[in-house]
Design an enzyme around this catalytic site. Sequence first.
Site, PDB file in Angstrom:
ATOM      1  N   ARG A  87       0.857  -1.192   0.000  1.00 50.52           N
ATOM      2  CA  ARG A  87       0.000   0.000   0.000  1.00 50.52           C
ATOM      3  C   ARG A  87       0.887   1.234   0.000  1.00 50.52           C
ATOM      4  O   ARG A  87       1.596   1.475   0.971  1.00 50.52           O
ATOM      5  CB  ARG A  87      -0.917  -0.006   1.228  1.00 50.52           C
ATOM      6  CG  ARG A  87      -1.759   1.244   1.377  1.00 50.52           C
ATOM      7  CD  ARG A  87      -2.661   1.170   2.601  1.00 50.52           C
ATOM      8  NE  ARG A  87      -3.443   2.387   2.769  1.00 50.52           N
ATOM      9  CZ  ARG A  87      -3.236   3.284   3.736  1.00 50.52           C
ATOM     10  NH1 ARG A  87      -2.257   3.102   4.606  1.00 50.52           N
ATOM     11  NH2 ARG A  87      -3.985   4.377   3.805  1.00 50.52           N
ATOM     12  N   HIS A 131      -2.647  11.020   0.293  1.00 53.75           N
ATOM     13  CA  HIS A 131      -2.145  10.814   1.659  1.00 53.75           C
ATOM     14  C   HIS A 131      -1.497  12.120   2.111  1.00 53.75           C
ATOM     15  O   HIS A 131      -0.311  12.190   2.424  1.00 53.75           O
ATOM     16  CB  HIS A 131      -1.141   9.655   1.699  1.00 53.75           C
ATOM     17  CG  HIS A 131      -0.958   9.065   3.072  1.00 53.75           C
ATOM     18  ND1 HIS A 131      -1.115   7.731   3.364  1.00 53.75           N
ATOM     19  CD2 HIS A 131      -0.621   9.660   4.251  1.00 53.75           C
ATOM     20  CE1 HIS A 131      -0.868   7.519   4.652  1.00 53.75           C
ATOM     21  NE2 HIS A 131      -0.579   8.667   5.200  1.00 53.75           N
ATOM     22  N   GLU A 176      -7.411   8.783   5.578  1.00 54.21           N
ATOM     23  CA  GLU A 176      -7.690   9.520   6.808  1.00 54.21           C
ATOM     24  C   GLU A 176      -8.143  10.965   6.601  1.00 54.21           C
ATOM     25  O   GLU A 176      -7.458  11.930   6.995  1.00 54.21           O
ATOM     26  CB  GLU A 176      -6.462   9.492   7.718  1.00 54.21           C
ATOM     27  CG  GLU A 176      -6.007   8.110   8.043  1.00 54.21           C
ATOM     28  CD  GLU A 176      -4.946   8.084   9.125  1.00 54.21           C
ATOM     29  OE1 GLU A 176      -4.460   9.142   9.555  1.00 54.21           O
ATOM     30  OE2 GLU A 176      -4.605   6.977   9.556  1.00 54.21           O
ATOM     31  N   ASN A 303      -7.577   2.339   9.565  1.00 53.83           N
ATOM     32  CA  ASN A 303      -6.292   2.524  10.253  1.00 53.83           C
ATOM     33  C   ASN A 303      -6.601   2.551  11.740  1.00 53.83           C
ATOM     34  O   ASN A 303      -7.247   3.493  12.225  1.00 53.83           O
ATOM     35  CB  ASN A 303      -5.627   3.830   9.816  1.00 53.83           C
ATOM     36  CG  ASN A 303      -5.157   3.773   8.376  1.00 53.83           C
ATOM     37  OD1 ASN A 303      -5.228   2.731   7.738  1.00 53.83           O
ATOM     38  ND2 ASN A 303      -4.665   4.894   7.866  1.00 53.83           N
ATOM     39  N   TYR A 305      -4.967   2.218  15.587  1.00 56.84           N
ATOM     40  CA  TYR A 305      -3.780   2.208  16.446  1.00 56.84           C
ATOM     41  C   TYR A 305      -4.130   2.124  17.916  1.00 56.84           C
ATOM     42  O   TYR A 305      -3.489   1.430  18.687  1.00 56.84           O
ATOM     43  CB  TYR A 305      -2.925   3.466  16.200  1.00 56.84           C
ATOM     44  CG  TYR A 305      -2.257   3.476  14.859  1.00 56.84           C
ATOM     45  CD1 TYR A 305      -2.852   4.093  13.759  1.00 56.84           C
ATOM     46  CD2 TYR A 305      -1.031   2.845  14.665  1.00 56.84           C
ATOM     47  CE1 TYR A 305      -2.254   4.090  12.513  1.00 56.84           C
ATOM     48  CE2 TYR A 305      -0.417   2.841  13.433  1.00 56.84           C
ATOM     49  CZ  TYR A 305      -1.027   3.466  12.357  1.00 56.84           C
ATOM     50  OH  TYR A 305      -0.426   3.459  11.122  1.00 56.84           O
ATOM     51  N   GLU A 360      -3.776   0.109   8.097  1.00 59.22           N
ATOM     52  CA  GLU A 360      -2.621   0.483   8.922  1.00 59.22           C
ATOM     53  C   GLU A 360      -2.814  -0.017  10.343  1.00 59.22           C
ATOM     54  O   GLU A 360      -3.917   0.097  10.889  1.00 59.22           O
ATOM     55  CB  GLU A 360      -2.426   2.013   8.980  1.00 59.22           C
ATOM     56  CG  GLU A 360      -1.901   2.640   7.720  1.00 59.22           C
ATOM     57  CD  GLU A 360      -1.688   4.126   7.883  1.00 59.22           C
ATOM     58  OE1 GLU A 360      -1.454   4.592   9.025  1.00 59.22           O
ATOM     59  OE2 GLU A 360      -1.787   4.833   6.869  1.00 59.22           O
TER      60      GLU A 360
HETATM   61  C1  GCO Z   1      -1.628   7.969   9.971  1.00 57.15           C
HETATM   62  C2  GCO Z   1      -0.919   8.042   8.741  1.00 57.15           C
HETATM   63  C3  GCO Z   1       0.485   7.549   8.770  1.00 57.15           C
HETATM   64  C4  GCO Z   1       1.214   7.706  10.098  1.00 57.15           C
HETATM   65  C5  GCO Z   1       0.987   6.499  10.988  1.00 57.15           C
HETATM   66  C6  GCO Z   1       1.684   6.667  12.338  1.00 57.15           C
HETATM   67  O1  GCO Z   1      -2.401   7.025  10.127  1.00 57.15           O
HETATM   68  O2  GCO Z   1      -1.479   8.888  10.758  1.00 57.15           O
HETATM   69  O3  GCO Z   1      -1.616   7.294   7.742  1.00 57.15           O
HETATM   70  O4  GCO Z   1       1.056   8.373   7.787  1.00 57.15           O
HETATM   71  O5  GCO Z   1       2.591   7.831   9.876  1.00 57.15           O
HETATM   72  O6  GCO Z   1      -0.348   6.351  11.253  1.00 57.15           O
HETATM   73  O7  GCO Z   1       1.203   7.816  12.971  1.00 57.15           O
END
Ligand code: GCO
Length: 461
Positions: A87, A131, A176, A303, A305, A360
């Site tokens: 990706r 992006h 995003e 994405n 985290y 992600e």
């Molecule tokens: C995001 C972006 C990435 C970041 C990654 C870590 O999700 O913020 O897609 O470019 O680098 O997530 O923060």
Amino acid sequence: MTITEQSPDQSNRLQFPANFIWGSATAAYQIEGAVNEDGRKPSIWDTFSRTPGKVLNGDTGDIACDHYHRYRSDVALMKQLNLGAYRFSIAWPRILPDGRGAINEKGLDFYDRLTDELLQAGIKPYATLYHWDLPQALEDQGGWTNRATAEAFVEYADIVSRRLGDRISSYTTFNEPWCSAVLGYGLGIHAPGLTDPALQVAATHHLLLAHGLAVPVIRRNAPQAEVGITLNLWSFDPASDSPADRQAAEEGYDLDNRVYLDPIFRGEYPQTYLNSLPDGVTVPVQPGDFEIMKTPVDFLGINYYIRHVRKAEPGVVGGEEVKLPGIYTTMDWEVYPPGLYDLLVRLNREYPLTKIYVTENGSSGEEAPDANGKVHDRLRHFYIQEHLVQSHRAIQEGVPLAGYFAWSLMDNYEWAWGYTRRFGIVYVDYSTQQRTIKDSGFWYAGVARDNALPDTRVTYP
Ligand code: GCO
């Protein structure tokens, strides 16, 4: 289950569905460098990174990982990691340096070469059109607060999808939009660094409009490719079982997740959002916009985290964030894999999703090669392992999860953090550009090869 306990599936390997996609992800401005090469003109991140005080150490993406020149060896690295897909994002400022109008053929040629290199390596190209690196020329005309930028995006998407066509397996319109709108126009933490709620609201709307306008154009040019969008989403937990805390968590989910999900899948904004707009701020909706926004997509990219934990705060829609004890990465992000499961199951319950990718997921960590040239990044290994355990759990419950992309293939420019935060499964020595596969990378290559999580698990700490 607290995540420091052993995974419940400790005794057996976790086999993923046949044809599950194992990939990794990057983005143009974060890895390419060559910002003044072959006709590329500045993006808003070239401008923002040069604005004193905006980026740690004044770091820019001028060189980054020099991927523009090293892409062939980087693709060889992806093959060594057994990746089924890669990706990446395409830099609008390379294709239409002035944002619209004159096409820069050398810019298109680069992505032509990259795409063919990937195909020759047996790696599916997954291309993200946006992006965050908006041509500065468009920002000079209002950027995403200007509805015309949505039309410029369609012109750009048309040019790219005509050139690359079905060689690209999967097109993502935006990565995003929340970050572009909220961080870029509302909080000023990202480019273009503005802090005006009215601009944030307008940018949100025009990003979603651009997405809906571009989908049919991409489909026409690449009928065999799939088209979708990637959203950064969080699970939201109440700090307690009190009705007020539960409401705060739900409001947070509405404001950060549903503001982007609902226009795309329901053709409307959540009422919580509309009720929360500051006095005098309205959404610049025009007739037909919501029909455009809800143009059907083939997949939703997520994405994920971290989760949010919220407690009620009088007068604050979405409440206040609560930081709980636990494991935290160098980004000070909680490691909470069950949040991915919670999110996947809720999305699948609430929206008509036929395919989801985790586009992600990954952990920062600053480990460097030891005397033997090894990079022991145990937390990143644990982080990815545990999120894959939760992904597998969600698949078992019927979530149409079709693939997972580790963020990131290699250490790279972490936006306002500059080069001080490393997310790669491959280490980059920025002084020599040498790549070194980390322990997590070797482990992930085995998962991709076997399409399964091995039954030996790492614990952390
Ligand atoms: C995001 C972006 C990435 C970041 C990654 C870590 O999700 O913020 O897609 O470019 O680098 O997530 O923060």
